[in-house]
Design a protein around this motif. Structure first.
Motif, PDB file in Angstrom:
ATOM      1  N   GLU A  98      -0.221   7.650 -17.357  1.00 13.53           N
ATOM      2  CA  GLU A  98       0.645   7.257 -16.249  1.00 13.53           C
ATOM      3  C   GLU A  98       0.441   5.774 -15.911  1.00 13.53           C
ATOM      4  OE1 GLU A  98       1.000  11.386 -13.666  1.00 13.53           O
ATOM      5  OE2 GLU A  98      -0.374   9.812 -13.028  1.00 13.53           O
ATOM      6  N   PRO A  99       1.513   5.079 -15.566  1.00 12.45           N
ATOM      7  CA  PRO A  99       1.363   3.680 -15.173  1.00 12.45           C
ATOM      8  C   PRO A  99       0.571   3.572 -13.875  1.00 12.45           C
ATOM      9  CG  PRO A  99       3.602   4.441 -14.757  1.00 12.45           C
ATOM     10  CD  PRO A  99       2.919   5.518 -15.530  1.00 12.45           C
ATOM     11  N   GLU A 100      -0.349   2.642 -13.820  1.00 12.32           N
ATOM     12  CA  GLU A 100      -1.155   2.448 -12.623  1.00 12.32           C
ATOM     13  C   GLU A 100      -1.575   0.991 -12.507  1.00 12.32           C
ATOM     14  OE1 GLU A 100      -5.158   4.149 -12.745  1.00 12.32           O
ATOM     15  OE2 GLU A 100      -4.826   4.657 -14.842  1.00 12.32           O
ATOM     16  N   LEU A 101      -1.890   0.607 -11.286  1.00 13.41           N
ATOM     17  CA  LEU A 101      -2.349  -0.744 -10.985  1.00 13.41           C
ATOM     18  C   LEU A 101      -3.577  -0.634 -10.102  1.00 13.41           C
ATOM     19  CD1 LEU A 101      -2.007  -3.884 -10.732  1.00 13.41           C
ATOM     20  CD2 LEU A 101      -0.495  -3.418  -8.796  1.00 13.41           C
ATOM     21  N   LEU A 102      -4.681  -1.270 -10.491  1.00 15.00           N
ATOM     22  CA  LEU A 102      -5.904  -1.273  -9.701  1.00 15.00           C
ATOM     23  C   LEU A 102      -6.265  -2.705  -9.334  1.00 15.00           C
ATOM     24  CD1 LEU A 102      -8.336   0.212  -8.463  1.00 15.00           C
ATOM     25  CD2 LEU A 102      -9.514  -0.092 -10.659  1.00 15.00           C
ATOM     26  N   LEU A 103      -6.294  -2.968  -8.048  1.00 11.75           N
ATOM     27  CA  LEU A 103      -6.724  -4.266  -7.529  1.00 11.75           C
ATOM     28  C   LEU A 103      -8.066  -4.080  -6.843  1.00 11.75           C
ATOM     29  CD1 LEU A 103      -3.388  -5.359  -5.785  1.00 11.75           C
ATOM     30  CD2 LEU A 103      -4.234  -6.192  -7.973  1.00 11.75           C
ATOM     31  N   THR A 104      -9.061  -4.859  -7.215  1.00 13.58           N
ATOM     32  CA  THR A 104     -10.359  -4.799  -6.535  1.00 13.58           C
ATOM     33  C   THR A 104     -10.641  -6.130  -5.863  1.00 13.58           C
ATOM     34  OG1 THR A 104     -11.666  -5.555  -8.432  1.00 13.58           O
ATOM     35  CG2 THR A 104     -11.203  -3.193  -8.280  1.00 13.58           C
ATOM     36  N   ALA A 105     -11.257  -6.056  -4.698  1.00 13.16           N
ATOM     37  CA  ALA A 105     -11.576  -7.273  -3.956  1.00 13.16           C
ATOM     38  C   ALA A 105     -12.508  -8.172  -4.768  1.00 13.16           C
ATOM     39  CB  ALA A 105     -12.209  -6.908  -2.620  1.00 13.16           C
ATOM     40  N   GLN A 106     -13.446  -7.573  -5.465  1.00 11.86           N
ATOM     41  CA  GLN A 106     -14.395  -8.349  -6.259  1.00 11.86           C
ATOM     42  C   GLN A 106     -13.679  -9.170  -7.324  1.00 11.86           C
ATOM     43  OE1 GLN A 106     -17.319  -5.958  -8.265  1.00 11.86           O
ATOM     44  NE2 GLN A 106     -18.586  -7.710  -8.843  1.00 11.86           N
ATOM     45  N   ASP A 107     -12.700  -8.562  -8.004  1.00  9.79           N
ATOM     46  CA  ASP A 107     -11.958  -9.284  -9.041  1.00  9.79           C
ATOM     47  C   ASP A 107     -11.109 -10.409  -8.468  1.00  9.79           C
ATOM     48  OD1 ASP A 107     -13.045  -7.645 -10.946  1.00  9.79           O
ATOM     49  OD2 ASP A 107     -11.279  -6.351 -11.138  1.00  9.79           O
ATOM     50  N   CYS A 108     -10.744 -10.278  -7.189  1.00  7.63           N
ATOM     51  CA  CYS A 108      -9.893 -11.286  -6.551  1.00  7.63           C
ATOM     52  C   CYS A 108     -10.712 -12.317  -5.774  1.00  7.63           C
ATOM     53  CB  CYS A 108      -8.883 -10.611  -5.630  1.00  7.63           C
ATOM     54  SG  CYS A 108      -7.681  -9.590  -6.523  1.00  7.63           S
ATOM     55  N   GLY A 109     -12.046 -12.247  -5.874  1.00  3.99           N
ATOM     56  CA  GLY A 109     -12.894 -13.267  -5.270  1.00  3.99           C
ATOM     57  C   GLY A 109     -13.088 -13.153  -3.773  1.00  3.99           C
ATOM     58  N   VAL A 110     -12.869 -11.959  -3.194  1.00  5.54           N
ATOM     59  CA  VAL A 110     -13.090 -11.761  -1.760  1.00  5.54           C
ATOM     60  C   VAL A 110     -13.992 -10.538  -1.582  1.00  5.54           C
ATOM     61  CG1 VAL A 110     -10.933 -12.838  -1.010  1.00  5.54           C
ATOM     62  CG2 VAL A 110     -10.959 -10.399  -1.568  1.00  5.54           C
ATOM     63  N   ASP A 111     -14.566 -10.399  -0.406  1.00  7.45           N
ATOM     64  CA  ASP A 111     -15.455  -9.260  -0.184  1.00  7.45           C
ATOM     65  C   ASP A 111     -14.693  -8.003   0.209  1.00  7.45           C
ATOM     66  OD1 ASP A 111     -14.681 -10.143   2.314  1.00  7.45           O
ATOM     67  OD2 ASP A 111     -16.666  -9.952   3.224  1.00  7.45           O
ATOM     68  N   ARG A 112     -13.415  -8.162   0.604  1.00  3.90           N
ATOM     69  CA  ARG A 112     -12.577  -7.023   0.996  1.00  3.90           C
ATOM     70  C   ARG A 112     -11.132  -7.510   1.096  1.00  3.90           C
ATOM     71  NH1 ARG A 112     -14.642  -7.143   7.340  1.00  3.90           N
ATOM     72  NH2 ARG A 112     -14.544  -9.411   7.473  1.00  3.90           N
ATOM     73  N   PHE A 113     -10.206  -6.590   0.957  1.00  8.02           N
ATOM     74  CA  PHE A 113      -8.794  -6.915   1.153  1.00  8.02           C
ATOM     75  C   PHE A 113      -8.400  -6.834   2.621  1.00  8.02           C
ATOM     76  CE2 PHE A 113      -8.102  -5.356  -3.379  1.00  8.02           C
ATOM     77  CZ  PHE A 113      -7.928  -6.639  -3.886  1.00  8.02           C
ATOM     78  N   GLY A 114      -9.203  -6.165   3.397  1.00  9.65           N
ATOM     79  CA  GLY A 114      -8.905  -5.936   4.799  1.00  9.65           C
ATOM     80  C   GLY A 114      -9.712  -4.762   5.289  1.00  9.65           C
ATOM     81  N   ALA A 115      -9.138  -3.988   6.188  1.00 15.50           N
ATOM     82  CA  ALA A 115      -9.856  -2.843   6.742  1.00 15.50           C
ATOM     83  C   ALA A 115      -8.868  -1.831   7.282  1.00 15.50           C
ATOM     84  CB  ALA A 115     -10.817  -3.289   7.844  1.00 15.50           C
ATOM     85  N   VAL A 116      -9.369  -0.617   7.481  1.00 16.32           N
ATOM     86  CA  VAL A 116      -8.588   0.462   8.091  1.00 16.32           C
ATOM     87  C   VAL A 116      -9.265   0.840   9.401  1.00 16.32           C
ATOM     88  CG1 VAL A 116      -7.741   2.824   7.841  1.00 16.32           C
ATOM     89  CG2 VAL A 116      -7.856   1.322   5.837  1.00 16.32           C
ATOM     90  N   ALA A 117      -8.477   0.943  10.462  1.00 14.42           N
ATOM     91  CA  ALA A 117      -9.018   1.344  11.770  1.00 14.42           C
ATOM     92  C   ALA A 117      -7.929   2.075  12.538  1.00 14.42           C
ATOM     93  CB  ALA A 117      -9.508   0.122  12.551  1.00 14.42           C
ATOM     94  N   SER A 118      -8.339   2.847  13.508  1.00 11.68           N
ATOM     95  CA  SER A 118      -7.357   3.549  14.335  1.00 11.68           C
ATOM     96  C   SER A 118      -6.753   2.590  15.348  1.00 11.68           C
ATOM     97  CB  SER A 118      -8.008   4.728  15.063  1.00 11.68           C
ATOM     98  OG  SER A 118      -8.867   4.262  16.094  1.00 11.68           O
ATOM     99  N   TYR A 119      -5.577   2.950  15.830  1.00  9.14           N
ATOM    100  CA  TYR A 119      -4.895   2.159  16.862  1.00  9.14           C
ATOM    101  C   TYR A 119      -5.807   1.985  18.076  1.00  9.14           C
ATOM    102  CZ  TYR A 119      -1.122   0.885  20.142  1.00  9.14           C
ATOM    103  OH  TYR A 119      -0.331   0.249  21.070  1.00  9.14           O
ATOM    104  N   GLY A 120      -6.445   3.095  18.487  1.00 13.93           N
ATOM    105  CA  GLY A 120      -7.323   3.025  19.653  1.00 13.93           C
ATOM    106  C   GLY A 120      -8.521   2.126  19.452  1.00 13.93           C
TER     107      GLY A 120
END
Length: 422
Positions: A98-120
């Motif tokens: 199956e076609p797929e795309l994997l992006l990792t923060a390490q490969d892109c030179g950053v420690d993270r792409f962002g974060a997930v958090a609740s609205y509250g």
């Protein structure tokens, strides 16, 4: 900056509060009032709605000083995995994966792409910071909670008279130089804007659990998106509850006119969902009751109300940002991030210019490429799931596979995800 600028912010969600806090610091002489219908004593920290924060948005909260309160209740996004459920015709013949795309923060030179958090988890620290700022400067800043705004009325004034502005009706009519509307709501309940389209899709949202020993546990901070024949489905990692179980927020988009989810019970929904996601995810073990929302595009052509091509400067003193300016399909998960970029650009433009109308004109030009690139991209993707064109699935799969092979293109895509169009 106009020294006596009076600013009304309508909506105390994450975008409105971020704008108010930034403006309070960047415009030290401005008088700023935040209006919202909810009472200040309401415990917003319990709101479980899940939001994906790009790295640029995390940096905004760091600059505002609230990230230390948000971070413990968030999960860093270390990787993004996008795949297509149905193989293309060519893949079926040649037995390709199956076609797929994997992006990792390490490969892109950053420690993270962002974060997930609740609205509250996001709004509660922002609100606390704003209330603290109001207590420190009560003569300049105001928190008008439990005060719904029922109308905004332009006050054009005479040329050069200095009376141009906005009348904010919140029980008592008050004049402000500028009003920023930052409360958007969901597509189904919004008044229709200049550009609108009903995708005839339903988003089912809730939470799922996965065993901690999933084969992909090394990438526990992975956000998954799966293209299915009915629409996209996404899993966003959630903070651990300390019981050894991985949790994820689910957004499952399906055809509203042929909904395969609505008539199923939770056990049946879980069984169906386990046929949807890529094998990297592992087997989902439980699902919460799901809520559903209609999906559509609802956007203003301009951020500044009344400012259209050929109109004289100064006509518009109402600005709409975030969901109030553009409500998008969740396929890219970028709505909040776009709104925070709107807010940052508006404050920066007001800070640089002594004339409000010049500042508003500048911010419209500055924000147009980012806004329209994201609006166009999400609209194209959302509509593509409703098209029944021969070869469309193959083309989408080839695009994913091609991106996976092209490292520069992957890094460019990751940068757009983190910081928008610059």
């Amino acid at each position: 900056m106009t020294p006596d600028l009076s600013l009304a912010v309508v909506g105390a969600g994450p975008v409105g509060l971020a704008l108010a806090l930034h403006a309070a610091h960047a415009l030290p002489a401005a008088r700023i009032s935040v209006f919202d219908s909810r009472p200040a004593e309401l415990d917003v920290s319990r709101d479980p709605r899940t939001l994906a924060l790009a790295l640029g948005s995390v940096q905004v909260f760091e600059r505002l000083g609230v990230w230390p309160q948000i971070a413990p209740n968030s999960v860093p996004i270390a990787a993004v995995h996008v795949s297509q459920q149905q193989p293309s015709m060519l893949a079926s013949v040649l037995r390709l994966p199956e076609p797929e795309l994997l992006l990792t923060a390490q490969d892109c030179g950053v420690d993270r792409f962002g974060a997930v958090a609740s609205y509250g988890a996001i709004v509660a620290p922002l609100q606390a910071a704003w209330l603290a700022a109001v207590m420190a400067e009560p003569g300049r800043l105001a928190a008008r909670f439990a005060t719904p705004v029922v109308a905004l009325k332009s006050l054009p004034g005479a040329q050069g008279a200095g009376s141009r502005g906005v009348e904010v009706d919140a029980g008592i009519a008050e004049r402000f130089d500028l009003a920023v509307v930052a409360e958007g709501g969901v597509f189904a309940l919004q008044a229709r804007k200049s550009l609108t389209h009903d995708y005839r899709q339903t988003a089912w949202v809730g939470q799922v659990t996965l065993p901690a020993d999933t084969a992909n546990a090394a990438l526990a901070g992975t956000a998954y998106e799966r293209f299915t024949p009915q629409g996209p489905a996404a899993l966003l990692p959630l903070p651990s509850a300390g019981d050894g179980v991985r949790r994820a927020a689910l957004v499952w988009c399906v055809d509203a006119d042929d909904d395969p989810v609505q008539d199923l019970d939770d056990t049946q929904r879980l069984a169906l969902l386990n046929t949807v996601f890529h094998e990297r995810v592992g087997r989902l073990t439980s699902i919460t009751p799901l809520k559903r929302f209609a999906l559509g595009l609802n956007a203003e052509r301009t951020l500044v109300e009344g400012r259209k091509k050929g109109e004289a400067a100064g006509r518009g003193r109402v600005v709409r940002i975030g969901n109030a300016a553009q409500t998008l399909h969740p396929v890219a998960g970028q709505g909040l991030n776009l709104g925070l970029r709107d807010a940052h650009a508006l404050v920066a433009s007001l800070q640089r210019s002594p004339d409000i109308d010049t500042a508003l004109q500048r911010v419209e030009w500055q924000r147009a490429p980012d806004r329209w690139a994201l609006i166009a991209a999400t609209d194209f993707l959302a509509r593509s799931f409703t098209w029944r064109l021969p070869g469309l699935n193959s083309a989408r799969g080839i695009g994913l596979a091609g991106l996976q092979l092209l490292s520069p293109a992957k890094r460019l895509l990751a940068r757009q995800m983190m910081f928008g169009w610059r």
